[in-house]
Design a protein around this motif. Structure first.
Motif, PDB file in Angstrom:
ATOM      1  N   LEU A  14       9.729   5.505  -9.253  1.00  0.00           N
ATOM      2  CA  LEU A  14       9.333   6.778  -9.844  1.00  0.00           C
ATOM      3  C   LEU A  14       8.265   7.347  -8.918  1.00  0.00           C
ATOM      4  CD1 LEU A  14       9.619   8.757 -12.258  1.00  0.00           C
ATOM      5  CD2 LEU A  14       7.550   7.686 -13.174  1.00  0.00           C
ATOM      6  N   PHE A  15       8.638   8.349  -8.150  1.00  0.00           N
ATOM      7  CA  PHE A  15       7.703   8.986  -7.232  1.00  0.00           C
ATOM      8  C   PHE A  15       6.719   9.802  -8.072  1.00  0.00           C
ATOM      9  CE2 PHE A  15      11.581   8.136  -4.974  1.00  0.00           C
ATOM     10  CZ  PHE A  15      11.122   7.530  -3.813  1.00  0.00           C
ATOM     11  N   LEU A  16       5.459   9.728  -7.693  1.00  0.00           N
ATOM     12  CA  LEU A  16       4.408  10.267  -8.541  1.00  0.00           C
ATOM     13  C   LEU A  16       3.290  10.849  -7.688  1.00  0.00           C
ATOM     14  CD1 LEU A  16       3.109   9.999 -11.555  1.00  0.00           C
ATOM     15  CD2 LEU A  16       2.143   7.903 -10.667  1.00  0.00           C
ATOM     16  N   ASP A  17       2.789  12.015  -8.095  1.00  0.00           N
ATOM     17  CA  ASP A  17       1.644  12.618  -7.411  1.00  0.00           C
ATOM     18  C   ASP A  17       0.876  13.450  -8.424  1.00  0.00           C
ATOM     19  OD1 ASP A  17      -0.037  13.268  -5.209  1.00  0.00           O
ATOM     20  OD2 ASP A  17       0.989  15.190  -5.011  1.00  0.00           O
ATOM     21  N   ILE A  18      -0.449  13.284  -8.448  1.00  0.00           N
ATOM     22  CA  ILE A  18      -1.262  14.098  -9.346  1.00  0.00           C
ATOM     23  C   ILE A  18      -1.998  15.153  -8.536  1.00  0.00           C
ATOM     24  CG2 ILE A  18      -1.552  12.164 -10.944  1.00  0.00           C
ATOM     25  CD1 ILE A  18      -4.487  12.046 -10.182  1.00  0.00           C
ATOM     26  N   GLU A  19      -2.248  16.274  -9.178  1.00  0.00           N
ATOM     27  CA  GLU A  19      -3.038  17.348  -8.582  1.00  0.00           C
ATOM     28  C   GLU A  19      -4.261  17.552  -9.458  1.00  0.00           C
ATOM     29  OE1 GLU A  19      -2.308  18.417  -5.652  1.00  0.00           O
ATOM     30  OE2 GLU A  19      -0.395  17.354  -5.653  1.00  0.00           O
ATOM     31  N   GLY A 114       3.995   6.345  -4.423  1.00  0.00           N
ATOM     32  CA  GLY A 114       3.296   7.540  -3.987  1.00  0.00           C
ATOM     33  C   GLY A 114       2.329   7.191  -2.882  1.00  0.00           C
ATOM     34  N   TYR A 115       1.582   8.178  -2.480  1.00  0.00           N
ATOM     35  CA  TYR A 115       0.619   7.992  -1.396  1.00  0.00           C
ATOM     36  C   TYR A 115      -0.774   7.848  -1.995  1.00  0.00           C
ATOM     37  CZ  TYR A 115      -1.089   8.101   3.335  1.00  0.00           C
ATOM     38  OH  TYR A 115      -1.656   7.735   4.533  1.00  0.00           O
ATOM     39  N   ASN A 116      -1.343   6.682  -1.886  1.00  0.00           N
ATOM     40  CA  ASN A 116      -2.653   6.319  -2.421  1.00  0.00           C
ATOM     41  C   ASN A 116      -2.679   6.297  -3.941  1.00  0.00           C
ATOM     42  OD1 ASN A 116      -5.281   5.413  -2.039  1.00  0.00           O
ATOM     43  ND2 ASN A 116      -6.143   7.475  -2.014  1.00  0.00           N
ATOM     44  N   ILE A 117      -1.561   5.964  -4.566  1.00  0.00           N
ATOM     45  CA  ILE A 117      -1.531   5.923  -6.030  1.00  0.00           C
ATOM     46  C   ILE A 117      -2.325   4.757  -6.596  1.00  0.00           C
ATOM     47  CG2 ILE A 117       0.632   7.197  -6.281  1.00  0.00           C
ATOM     48  CD1 ILE A 117       2.017   4.536  -6.820  1.00  0.00           C
ATOM     49  N   THR A 118      -2.457   3.668  -5.838  1.00  0.00           N
ATOM     50  CA  THR A 118      -3.202   2.509  -6.326  1.00  0.00           C
ATOM     51  C   THR A 118      -4.691   2.805  -6.403  1.00  0.00           C
ATOM     52  OG1 THR A 118      -1.572   1.048  -5.315  1.00  0.00           O
ATOM     53  CG2 THR A 118      -3.649   0.050  -5.950  1.00  0.00           C
ATOM     54  N   MET A 152      -1.973  -5.170  -7.572  1.00  0.00           N
ATOM     55  CA  MET A 152      -1.132  -4.061  -8.026  1.00  0.00           C
ATOM     56  C   MET A 152       0.101  -3.883  -7.155  1.00  0.00           C
ATOM     57  SD  MET A 152      -2.753  -3.161 -10.675  1.00  0.00           S
ATOM     58  CE  MET A 152      -1.807  -1.735 -11.106  1.00  0.00           C
ATOM     59  N   SER A 153       0.081  -4.434  -5.952  1.00  0.00           N
ATOM     60  CA  SER A 153       1.213  -4.232  -5.033  1.00  0.00           C
ATOM     61  C   SER A 153       2.503  -4.848  -5.547  1.00  0.00           C
ATOM     62  CB  SER A 153       0.873  -4.777  -3.644  1.00  0.00           C
ATOM     63  OG  SER A 153       0.728  -6.182  -3.685  1.00  0.00           O
ATOM     64  N   LYS A 154       2.432  -5.739  -6.525  1.00  0.00           N
ATOM     65  CA  LYS A 154       3.653  -6.297  -7.120  1.00  0.00           C
ATOM     66  C   LYS A 154       4.397  -5.245  -7.934  1.00  0.00           C
ATOM     67  CE  LYS A 154       1.037 -10.282  -8.086  1.00  0.00           C
ATOM     68  NZ  LYS A 154       0.440 -11.039  -9.162  1.00  0.00           N
ATOM     69  N   TYR A 155       3.646  -4.291  -8.464  1.00  0.00           N
ATOM     70  CA  TYR A 155       4.212  -3.332  -9.410  1.00  0.00           C
ATOM     71  C   TYR A 155       4.257  -1.902  -8.898  1.00  0.00           C
ATOM     72  CZ  TYR A 155       2.965  -7.373 -12.182  1.00  0.00           C
ATOM     73  OH  TYR A 155       2.835  -8.657 -12.640  1.00  0.00           O
ATOM     74  N   PHE A 156       3.645  -1.652  -7.739  1.00  0.00           N
ATOM     75  CA  PHE A 156       3.566  -0.316  -7.170  1.00  0.00           C
ATOM     76  C   PHE A 156       4.046  -0.346  -5.733  1.00  0.00           C
ATOM     77  CE2 PHE A 156       0.504  -0.290 -10.525  1.00  0.00           C
ATOM     78  CZ  PHE A 156       0.470   1.006 -10.997  1.00  0.00           C
ATOM     79  N   LEU A 157       4.537   0.773  -5.261  1.00  0.00           N
ATOM     80  CA  LEU A 157       4.806   0.944  -3.840  1.00  0.00           C
ATOM     81  C   LEU A 157       3.882   2.066  -3.376  1.00  0.00           C
ATOM     82  CD1 LEU A 157       6.277   0.264  -1.276  1.00  0.00           C
ATOM     83  CD2 LEU A 157       8.119   1.794  -1.976  1.00  0.00           C
ATOM     84  N   ASP A 158       2.751   1.664  -2.808  1.00  0.00           N
ATOM     85  CA  ASP A 158       1.763   2.625  -2.327  1.00  0.00           C
ATOM     86  C   ASP A 158       2.021   2.862  -0.848  1.00  0.00           C
ATOM     87  OD1 ASP A 158      -0.504   4.055  -1.488  1.00  0.00           O
ATOM     88  OD2 ASP A 158      -1.702   3.166  -3.089  1.00  0.00           O
TER      89      ASP A 158
END
Length: 175
Positions: A14-19, A114-118, A152-158
């Motif tokens: 799930l690609f994700l980005d917050i503004e 996402g990019y820097n989501i962690t 967190m890297s087990k559950y996220f792809l940062d």
């Protein structure tokens, strides 16, 4: 290239980005936020506070990136099914945005990407969810509360971690 990137099923991401924007349009020099922001921007060696005009400028350039002084105005989510990309920009009141995003994250066995989501997106959303009294509880595997970033890297792809590798400093997505 990170082996995780090569082996992950793109349909599980799930690609994700917050503004975010600053919580207020400008820094209220008479409010509690001023005291907090001025102390955060002080000279760390002398504890001297910056002058008001400098603080006002710093607020307009830095507050949106600080979880204490920002607010979420949009979260974009996207996923892939076959050859089709589905995406949605979620806007509105911060609490409503977070309720919907948390509901989406809990709806399937997603791996947020996402990019820097962690280090930014997920912690900011968690803090804002607490502040907004969001009732939806995020799955424990997706909550960063009480966890170390490398766990967190087990559950996220940062993607910042993938691109940065072992370089000490962070780099922007554009870099």
């Amino acid at each position: 290239m990170n082996n995780k990137v090569r082996t992950v099923n793109i349909e599980s991401l799930l690609f994700l980005d917050i503004e975010t924007v600053s919580r207020n349009k400008e820094l209220d020099l008479e409010g509690e936020e001023y005291d907090l922001f001025a102390w955060k921007q002080r000279d760390r060696d002398t504890d001297r506070l910056k002058i008001n005009t400098e603080l006002e400028l710093l607020y307009t350039t830095k507050a949106a990136l600080s979880p204490v002084f920002n607010r979420i105005v949009c979260v974009t989510v996207a996923y892939v099914r076959g050859t089709t990309v589905y995406y949605k920009a979620i806007t509105g009141h911060e609490k409503d945005i977070l309720e919907e995003v948390y509901s989406i994250l809990n709806s399937e066995n997603w791996m947020p990407c996402g990019y820097n989501i962690t280090n930014f997106d997920m912690p900011v959303m968690r803090l804002k969810a607490y502040q907004s009294k969001v009732e939806t509880i995020l799955k424990d595997t997706l909550s960063d509360s009480g966890k170390k970033p490398w766990d967190m890297s087990k559950y996220f792809l940062d993607l910042m971690d993938v691109f940065r590798g072992t370089i000490f400093s962070n780099m922007s997505l554009e870099e």
